[in-house]
Design an enzyme around this catalytic site. Structure first.
Site, PDB file in Angstrom:
ATOM      1  CD  GLU A  58      -1.829  -2.373   1.368  1.00 13.58           C
ATOM      2  OE1 GLU A  58      -0.758  -2.596   1.977  1.00 13.58           O
ATOM      3  OE2 GLU A  58      -2.613  -3.281   1.025  1.00 13.58           O
ATOM      4  CG  HIS A  97     -11.959  -6.681   4.845  1.00 20.84           C
ATOM      5  ND1 HIS A  97     -11.015  -7.222   5.676  1.00 20.84           N
ATOM      6  CD2 HIS A  97     -11.592  -7.045   3.595  1.00 20.84           C
ATOM      7  CE1 HIS A  97     -10.127  -7.885   4.957  1.00 20.84           C
ATOM      8  NE2 HIS A  97     -10.448  -7.791   3.689  1.00 20.84           N
TER       9      HIS A  97
END
Lengths: 375, 332
Positions: free
Chosen positions: B68, B137
């Site tokens: 990321e 999530h």
């Protein structure tokens, strides 16, 4: 079943100009011309003077903090000379000022930065460098992104990114090496291994014998060079640049050098470094060997040295004048460059220099109607 | 990409609308590239980038390493070089490793270089809870990025808003973080103009007009609020505002509404403390003090870690909690 070698690698160490000023003529072939070496040595003198004057400015309260570059000039200049000015791009840390100056960054920019003025980062148009990077290792990914854009647009340009030995412990070093090699972008990784990350020595930073060998894990080429040797740095960087431009892959150059000064003016390296170690490295100072070499070739003498030092002094004083001669920024500047278009709330803060709502919305607070609260 | 018969007949989902915006902008502007984990051949884990690699090639819709900070940091370099990167962070819970690059670099370059270097990138992030996804999530971190100067934060709730706001975000000269409410991705279809259009960043949308109370919300909570409004007694007239952009947010629209109604409930999935709801409450009391008939109420996620799937619906604001807050505020 026989055990086979899945992969083997070795790391070369390149030195061309030793600490006594002796040149390996064979290895030096096709590297720097005499004129370039004289030019580089004169710049070493200029930039060392500038570095010293920055230190004294800080000590006398005229600069807030400054990280000395002293001792690492050959690494910066040799690599800077290998990159094409106005074409290639430099993404630095903060100890390669000389390379930035070589590529057109006005030296007063660096002074302004450390005097606490963002205008020092306002890189003039056409100068292909990013501002110095303060958090460790983050800039390598920006370099990879730049190089990636050049590759996608099929532009023949190359990027070099600088970082220290400490930065190789950051995750971003890994991610940058991994992206660079995976997408094979035209980027050169240049590690100035100056042996110390503030107070932590290289041995405590990583168990690897060399920084260069870290390249192998990413499918890159790693090479170690004497970072105080202008010739070796230039040769390794030129080769790495050409290889990257040709799509031949990434090179991680580990330049072995030494931070002769403190980490910054806020640091006192005597707390953690032996004087004997510093002295042994002081003898390997790139300026000493470069001068010896030039003298041995008859390209330099006392007279030239005196003239160059005078030049350096005047140069440094000129930069001090330029950086101190600029008025304090307008307060509104902290607001004006945050977004291309200033949002309403920010405009109110800028125009009133207030954040409390009774100051921001006098028409709604009743303050505009005098005496409301008292009436 | 041409619309399918289903899209023509029934309209577009949020996924379809974002995909169409990406596709149209990549067609229009060669500088635009999408990059991220699994965005290429696989079309992204939510299929938002479906077909883009096939259409524009692997140099325009790029599968990156699982990295990321790498995605964000290289996107900064790409933007610096004049590209218009659209990095995707696969889930909002994975913004952590990218946070440094986003907040300390993307958001700061314009300011720290006095405008010499700018970073026009749009980070797309699937966002929020309610789909029974695994740990990490389902979070709602929009306030974190609103508290970091230099970025814009956009939180669309509908397909047509998402398309117009995404096109505005990509064309914006500054970094934008574009939160896509997962719970809405495929929850309904609506008519979305096929042509290119933008919706200005920073403008709220008035969804229903009312006279007694203002509800301010954004993202998937919009639909919890709409459901609540459907069930309210006829004598409760509620105005519903979809904020659409969190930074900068449309304080004028909120203030104008609350000056009219005198009461306000803010609804968000994110935890209560130090959140966008807090910011709205503070702004409303600053700007509407003499108009307020009741304290501003916040209906939020609790100040806990987002629970796993089994308890997530108890965590997220639902019509029951929203209706109760509306009732309490009206009765105050």
């Amino acid at each position: 079943m026989p055990v086979r070698t899945a992969f083997a690698a070795q790391i070369e160490h390149l030195q061309i100009l030793d600490e006594h000023g002796k040149l390996d003529e064979r290895l030096a072939q096709g590297t720097l011309t005499d004129e370039q070496v004289v030019f580089a040595y004169e710049r070493m003198i200029d930039y060392r003077k500038l570095d010293e004057i920055a230190f004294t400015l800080q000590r006398s309260g005229r600069m807030y903090t400054y990280p000395q570059n002293k001792g690492q000039e050959a690494a910066a200049l040799g690599s800077g000379l290998a990159m094409r000015k106005g074409v290639d791009f430099l993404v630095p840390c903060y100890r390669e000022n000389a390379a930035l100056f070589l590529h057109g960054l006005p030296p007063e920019c660096i002074f302004l930065h450390w005097m606490g003025d963002e205008r020092g980062n306002a890189i003039p148009s056409g100068v292909n460098v990013t501002p110095i990077a303060i958090p460790i290792g983050t800039q390598m990914l920006h370099a990879v992104g730049l190089a990636w854009a050049y590759k996608l647009r099929k532009e023949d340009r190359c990027v070099i990114t600088y970082f220290g030995d400490g930065a190789t412990s950051e995750g971003d070093f890994h991610e940058a090496m991994n992206f660079a090699t995976t997408f094979n972008v035209p980027c050169v990784f240049f590690c100035q291994n100056n042996q110390w990350a503030i107070s932590v020595p290289r041995e405590q930073q990583t168990a690897s014998e060399t920084v260069a060998q870290k390249a192998i894990a990413y499918g890159a080429r790693g090479i170690q060079v004497d970072g105080n040797d202008l010739f070796a740095v230039y040769k390794a960087t030129t080769e790495a640049r050409d290889r990257a431009r040709a799509g031949g892959g990434i090179t991680l150059i580990e330049a072995i050098t030494y931070r002769l000064g403190d980490h910054t003016t806020a640091d006192d390296a005597r707390r953690y470094r032996d004087t004997a170690e510093v002295e042994s490295w002081a003898a390997k100072d790139p300026m000493i060997r470069t001068r010896k070499y030039l003298e041995s070739k008859g390209l330099w003498d006392e007279q030239k040295q005196a003239a160059a030092e005078e030049h350096g002094k005047a140069f440094a004083q000129d930069i001090v004048r330029k950086s101190e001669g600029i008025a304090k920024p307008e307060v509104r500047e902290m607001f004006d460059h945050l977004y291309a278009e200033i949002p309403d709330e920010l405009r109110r803060q800028r125009d009133t220099l207030r954040t409390h709502s009774l100051g921001l919305y006098p028409e709604q607070s009743g303050l505009a109607v005098s005496g409301r609260r008292g009436s | 990409m041409p619309r399918t018969p289903q899209m023509i007949e029934k309209g577009l989902t949020l996924v379809d609308a974002i995909n169409e915006a990406l596709s149209q902008e990549m067609e229009r502007d060669a500088r635009v590239i999408c990059l991220g984990e699994d965005v290429g051949l696989n079309g992204g884990v939510f299929r938002v980038t479906e077909g883009l690699q096939r259409r524009f090639g692997p140099d325009r819709c790029i599968d990156t390493p699982l990295s990321e900070s790498g995605i964000m940091g290289t996107s900064i370099g790409l933007a610096m070089a004049g590209m218009r990167p659209i990095p995707e962070i696969q889930f909002e819970g994975f913004l952590g490793p990218a946070h440094d690059q986003l907040v300390n670099h993307a958001a700061r370059f314009r300011n720290r270089t006095r405008g010499a270097i700018t970073i026009p990138l749009t980070v797309r992030v699937p966002w929020g809870g309610g789909i029974h996804a695994p740990e990490f999530h389902s979070d709602s971190p929009e306030a974190i990025y609103t508290h970091s100067p230099g970025m814009k934060v956009v939180c669309p709730s509908t397909p047509s808003d998402a398309k117009g706001l995404l096109l505005a975000a990509i064309r914006d000269p500054d970094p934008v973080i574009f939160f896509e409410p997962k719970r809405v991705y495929r929850s309904f279809r609506e008519r979305v103009p096929e042509e290119d259009y933008t919706i200005p960043i920073g403008k709220a949308k008035l969804l229903t007009e009312g006279t007694d109370l203002t509800v301010v919300t954004w993202g998937a909570s919009v639909f919890q609020c709409l459901e609540t409004l459907d069930s309210l007694p006829d004598d409760q007239s509620v105005e519903l505002i979809d904020l659409r952009t969190i930074n900068p947010f449309d304080a004028d629209a909120v203030a104008a509404s609350v000056e009219k109604t005198g009461r306000c409930v803010v609804v968000q999935e994110a935890p209560k403390t130090c959140s966008m709801a807090s910011e709205l409450s503070a702004t409303i009391q600053e700007r509407c003090f003499l108009h307020l008939l009741a304290p501003v109420q916040r209906v939020c996620g609790f100040d806990t870690i987002m629970p796993y799937a089994k308890l997530e619906l108890e965590y997220l604001p639902d019509p029951k909690r929203i209706a109760e807050a509306i009732g309490h505020t009206l009765a105050y």
